[in-house]
Structure formats: structure tokens, C-alpha cells
Write a protein that holds these residues in place. Sequence first.
Motif, PDB file in Angstrom:
ATOM      1  N   ASP A 179      -5.884  -1.215  -2.467  1.00  0.00           N
ATOM      2  CA  ASP A 179      -5.625  -2.364  -3.077  1.00  0.00           C
ATOM      3  C   ASP A 179      -6.506  -3.714  -3.543  1.00  0.00           C
ATOM      4  O   ASP A 179      -6.693  -4.118  -4.400  1.00  0.00           O
ATOM      5  CB  ASP A 179      -4.275  -3.340  -2.205  1.00  0.00           C
ATOM      6  CG  ASP A 179      -3.887  -4.400  -2.746  1.00  0.00           C
ATOM      7  OD1 ASP A 179      -3.135  -4.443  -3.831  1.00  0.00           O
ATOM      8  OD2 ASP A 179      -4.049  -5.763  -2.439  1.00  0.00           O
TER       9      ASP A 179
ATOM     10  N   GLN B  68      -4.826  -1.101   2.211  1.00  0.00           N
ATOM     11  CA  GLN B  68      -5.375  -2.321   1.905  1.00  0.00           C
ATOM     12  C   GLN B  68      -6.676  -2.167   1.015  1.00  0.00           C
ATOM     13  O   GLN B  68      -7.059  -2.958   0.097  1.00  0.00           O
ATOM     14  CB  GLN B  68      -5.578  -3.278   3.233  1.00  0.00           C
ATOM     15  CG  GLN B  68      -4.378  -3.369   3.849  1.00  0.00           C
ATOM     16  CD  GLN B  68      -3.745  -4.415   3.285  1.00  0.00           C
ATOM     17  OE1 GLN B  68      -4.173  -5.114   2.409  1.00  0.00           O
ATOM     18  NE2 GLN B  68      -2.350  -4.241   3.356  1.00  0.00           N
TER      19      GLN B  68
ATOM     20  N   GLU C 194      -8.373  -2.388  -6.717  1.00  0.00           N
ATOM     21  CA  GLU C 194      -7.621  -2.569  -7.703  1.00  0.00           C
ATOM     22  C   GLU C 194      -7.605  -4.168  -8.217  1.00  0.00           C
ATOM     23  O   GLU C 194      -7.717  -4.404  -9.282  1.00  0.00           O
ATOM     24  CB  GLU C 194      -6.149  -2.243  -7.500  1.00  0.00           C
ATOM     25  CG  GLU C 194      -5.735  -0.904  -7.536  1.00  0.00           C
ATOM     26  CD  GLU C 194      -4.338  -0.485  -7.635  1.00  0.00           C
ATOM     27  OE1 GLU C 194      -3.562   0.096  -8.446  1.00  0.00           O
ATOM     28  OE2 GLU C 194      -3.495  -0.987  -6.478  1.00  0.00           O
ATOM     29  N   ARG C 195      -7.581  -5.061  -7.260  1.00  0.00           N
ATOM     30  CA  ARG C 195      -7.443  -6.262  -7.762  1.00  0.00           C
ATOM     31  C   ARG C 195      -8.931  -6.984  -7.709  1.00  0.00           C
ATOM     32  O   ARG C 195      -9.227  -8.215  -8.415  1.00  0.00           O
ATOM     33  CB  ARG C 195      -6.898  -7.104  -6.591  1.00  0.00           C
ATOM     34  CG  ARG C 195      -5.379  -6.905  -6.277  1.00  0.00           C
ATOM     35  CD  ARG C 195      -4.519  -7.758  -5.420  1.00  0.00           C
ATOM     36  NE  ARG C 195      -4.988  -7.489  -4.118  1.00  0.00           N
ATOM     37  CZ  ARG C 195      -5.801  -8.193  -3.286  1.00  0.00           C
ATOM     38  NH1 ARG C 195      -6.213  -9.376  -3.552  1.00  0.00           N
ATOM     39  NH2 ARG C 195      -5.999  -8.125  -1.832  1.00  0.00           N
TER      40      ARG C 195
END
Length: 721
Positions: free
Chosen positions: A533, A530, A536-537
Motif C-alpha cells: 500500500d 502495508q 502504491e501511494r
Amino acid sequence: MAIRATKFTPSVLLSAPRRSPGIPNADGSLVLYTTHVYSFEDHEKTVEIRVLDVKSNESRLVSRHKELSEPNWLDDETVFLLESDTDGTTNVLVGPIDDFDNQHYVAGEIPAPASNFKLKQVKDGYALAFNALAKPNDELYNPDTAAKPHSTGKLYDSIWVRHWDTYKTQNRAAIWYTTIKKDDSSSSEDSKWTLTHLVNALQGTSLESPIPPFGGTDNFDLSSSGLIFVAKDPDLNQALNTKCNVYLISLSSFTQTTPSAPVKVATKSYDGAATSPVFSPDGRSAAFLAMEKNGYEADRNRVFVILDVNQPVAALHWISREDGDGKFWDRSPSGVTWSADSGTLFLTAEDEGKTSLFAAISSANLPGPVTKLTEDGSITDVRPLTPRQLFITKSSLVDNSTYQYLELPSKNVTTISSASRDGSAFGLSPSQVSEIWYRGASSDTKIHAWVVRPSTYNKNDTYPLAFLVHGGPQGAWTDSWSTRWNPAVFAEQGYITICPNPTGSTGYGQAFTDAIHQQWGGLPYEDLVQGFDYIERHMPDVDTSRAVALGASYGGYMMNWIQGHGLGRKFKALVTHDGVFSMAGQLASEELYFPFHDLGGAPTSAGTRKEWARWDPSLHIEEWKTPHLIIHNELDYRLTISEGLAAFNALQTRGVESRFLTFPDENHWVLKPENSMVWHRVVINWINRYVGLPALCKEEDIFTFATPKEEQDAGAEEERS
């Protein structure tokens, strides 16, 4: 001249002065401390004892010798020092603070290596307590003068064969006491301090204190009328148990040649580890920390108080369930200190990525609420001066040592500027450090992470990711300095370094720590997925297509686990330092209580063997594909070297690009300066290769110790101080 770094490199990190906690005199006007500096040109350590004049902000040299240690005050003009001699003996040196080198003398000799001295003023001088090994006959043990056996064989009849990096012998750690007082036979002007008869306080018992390998001054204390200490329960095997007992020894004087028998303090239903016993300044009471669960070294520490040390029937819990804001206080303190007036307990405890200072204020001998006193950095030492003033030593991710005065109840802080090795000395700045919180494996779990950016950061650029996973697993990345895993070293190579604290981390409540139980490759792994992620976002300045991951101990286990799972394909390269490859290999560990607790029991039944296999990295090597550096040391008896060799062999037989680095003379950590320099060069060269950053040094320079030109160009420039 002073060296001021223009770029923070491993050379700067490892060559920088390492400063001890400050020791203020009675009124706080002078501060004693020790600095250690290692020269890679001379291959030698320099030790300086220094004193800081707080009013003038000037520091001056007291003495310089690599064998000096543990400075302390006898009075505002006289300093007490230890000197290790070549034959293993320890000299106690005494001299004036203003002319120590010319006027000091030997107050006494201890015929063995000795350390961890504590002093308590008594009517005719000082009582001293210290640590040294004792032979089975209770006499001092000196390894330099002991008879050498003709065989190297060792024979054992039970587990607990070795611990950390040493095989067990019949010699054991002991607390010794003595006094140091003025010679009454001389005139007051000529009288000298003299050490008296040495006494083993644990003679005639099977107790060992401090508790090896890390116990020190936090395992014992002295008052004018006795000693308090912790020791492992002598009736239980230490490989399978963490249970400690707290003991009191009453002494009519510290010249008493036969100590009273230790009296065990009752802590009903608390059968876990214990630490930090400390007398109140008035000597009437004592406090300590204890855990409830035997076999679980990361259980929550509770605070206990013995109201009257002359009647230690039982110790009392000393923290109310609520803090000063009425909330449940579930932090686990790691240290306890009494206020100067014996009325308040000061506690250090991890709290959301920092080691903060708290006050447990009581009234009428009843526990009270906890109040937080500090908000930034990590406290490493606390010394009360008055009921309203504390002297504290702290560090942060960009400052390796800061001395401060903390005023109460205002919480106003005064930093001693010239004593602070602030980040600018290394080319670092607090502006490089930030924090993020993101959703973890479950929607109601928030995960905290530290972010360290390069000092040359430009918000319009992107940077490769260095993803660091901590050890423990019940540990945490905190806002504190490290010479082994320093996030800023990676950031200054050109990475954005992110250090997450996933499930199992300490400082976020005991339930969060406990949740890693039987979940080694489960919830923490999902938290890391998580986190990647989230980066990345939400972090456009991080180029996750150029990411590397590194970890040691449990962090090394997680690198091996990641390698066999989906997250492993997100990284260009991995680094495992002394990590678990096969769960079955944990049976070779010394502290077997640790895997037995975390993995659900001993693997002696089909059910528990299944649990051990559930999180076994070696069962997923068919997925190992990412380039991988393995580091494992031969003196690591906690996770044996076969774990590193097996992981490397698996990588090599699968044709995965890999390297293996080992140090025959290091344990779970890499502590020797030259070895640490090699470690940093190998690790940084490895990860830089896969993200397109320049090598730290040429391959042929890895094992040389004149600073390579690459580091010289980026390293330090001279500046007048």
C-alpha cells in the motif's frame, strides 16, 4: 584484459570472481586471499591464491589450482596452503610467497579431507587445529578409502535421522590438533616445515564439533595452551534441542598425544545455542556467544567472557545494558573478535539492514558500553593488526568484496582500491540503492525495506515491481552481496526491486524478532500488505499494476500464504522456492525444535493442532489464482520435496498457470553454477512474461551453457585494466 560488465546479468553474477576475506601479514603490508571463478564454457572452477601489495595496490598470483584452499602466513615470506588430493587426502603445502609454484613442498599429509585450519605461534613453530571427520573408533575417516557396504539400508531407533542434506552416520565432526615446525636436523638454510603427529582432541567423548552442517572456524579456537569449542549437549536429542555447551581442553603442548578431558564452562540459565568461542591474544581469557532459550535458534546472542581460562568456574556477561549513547543495546551479535592488546571485544551484529561492527570496551575486568564503528555495508571478517588498527572485509548490495583498514578511535576508513570489486565492475552504482520506512501492522511499528533501482533508471519512467520476501523467518535483507538472491539482478532486468524486513526480521531489536512467534501468516503478512500500500501511494515510479513477488524458505511459505489471501491478487505472478505448503509437512523436517517453537508446540493436542492449522497455506487453496512458479529440491531435508510437489499439484488441479522446477542434487539452496544459471533463467523468464519485459533467454536455451545471445548482447565488453 579484464571483463567489465555493461549490464549485470545472471551470467555476470555467477561468472564474477568470488573472493575470500583478506588475510594480512603481521604489519598489514601484504594481504593473502583466494578467488574462485567458474567458466560456463569450460564447465570448470578456477582457484587462484593471490597476494595484494597494499602500498603499490598491485595484486599478483601466488598459485593457481582448483584444489588449493585456506592460505595463511607462517612468516612474511612463507605461505601455508592446503591441497585436496584425488584419494581424499589433504596435503599441507609450504613455500615462499614470491616463487611458490617452483619452490613449494609438502610439509605433511592428512589421510582424509580436512578444512578450517587455525594456526597459533608457539615457541618452536605453530600449533594447528583443524576439522575432519572421525570414525567411531576416533580415527580419521576418509570416504574415498572407506569400505563400501553391500547394502544401502539405514536403521534408526530415534529421531535425527538426517540433517540438512545428509543422512546421519556413526562418523562425526571432530577437532584435530598437531604442530608444524622446522626440521632441526638440517641447516637453517635447508630446514623445512614439517607436520607432526595428528591427535583427535575429542577422542573418548561423544562430542561433535564443529556443529553440522554450518559450523566451521567459528565453533573452535586455539591458544598456546589449549582449545576452546562448542558442541551440542550430548545428553539431548538434536532434533528437539538447540542447547550447546562450551568446553575447554588444556594442553601442555600440541604434541600431547592424549588430550585432557574437556571441561564444560558454566553459563547459568543459558540453555540455548552457543558459538564463536575465541581466546584473547594473550591466551589468558576467552569469549563466546550464547543464547538463553533452548529450542529457539533466533534468540538473542549474549556475550560471555571467561576472565581466567585456568579457572573457568563460570563465564560472565560482558555487555552493559547501555550503549555509548546511554541507550539499551539489544542487538544480537553474530561474531566476536579480541583486540590485539586483549582489552576490547569487537562484535559484528545486524543493525537495521546492515551488518555493523561494534566495540565493547571494558575496564578493570568489568563490562562496558558498546560503540558502533561502521555505518554502511556488511562486515564479513575482522582481523586486528594493532590496538588501533583493524583490517576488515565487507560487501554491499552493489559491491561483492571490499578490503579496508579501520583506524581507532577516529573510525577513519582506508579502502584498498585495486582490491575492491566495486559496483562499476558490474555496471552497478551505490546510487541505485535507497531505503524506505513505512508503518507496519500496528501504528507504532516501523518497517524497513531496501530499494534497488535499475542502473538505467529515469525518474520520468515507471517500472514494474519485484517484491522479495526473505527466509528465516528470523532473517533480514541486509546491505550485502549474494550470489543466490541478488536484488540487483532483478533490478537490471528493468524492475524496481523492494526487499522489506517485516515482523520477525533480525537487526531491529529482539522484541521485533520474537513477535513472529505463532504469527507466521499474521503480523508479517500485514506488514507486507502495508508495504504494498505504501508503494502504491508514495512511489510513483513503481507500476504496481505490473508487480511480481518472490521468496524462498519462509519467503516461499509467504508466497503460498499470499496466494490464498487478498495480497495475492495484487501480483501478476509468484515464485516459491523451497517453501512450506502444509504445516503438517513440517513434521518431516529434521530440526523439529524449529516448528515446535515458532508454531507453539508439537501438534499432539487439539490446541496446538489448531495453532498449526491457523497459518496453513494448504487450507486456502480454493483462493489460489495467480500464476505461480514452484521450485523445490530433492536434497532439501529441512522442507521436503513433497511440499513443492503438493503446491504444484494443487495449482495444476485448479487450472492455475504454473511450472515446477527441481534439482535432484541440490538442498535448500541452489549452489552448483550450472544449476544456479538454470534457476535464474527459469525464474526471470517466468516473472518477465507477466509484466511485459523481454525474456532473459529463449526457452530452448534454458539448459544450455554457452551464453545465449540475449545475455551476450547485454553482458560484458573487454576493457584494458
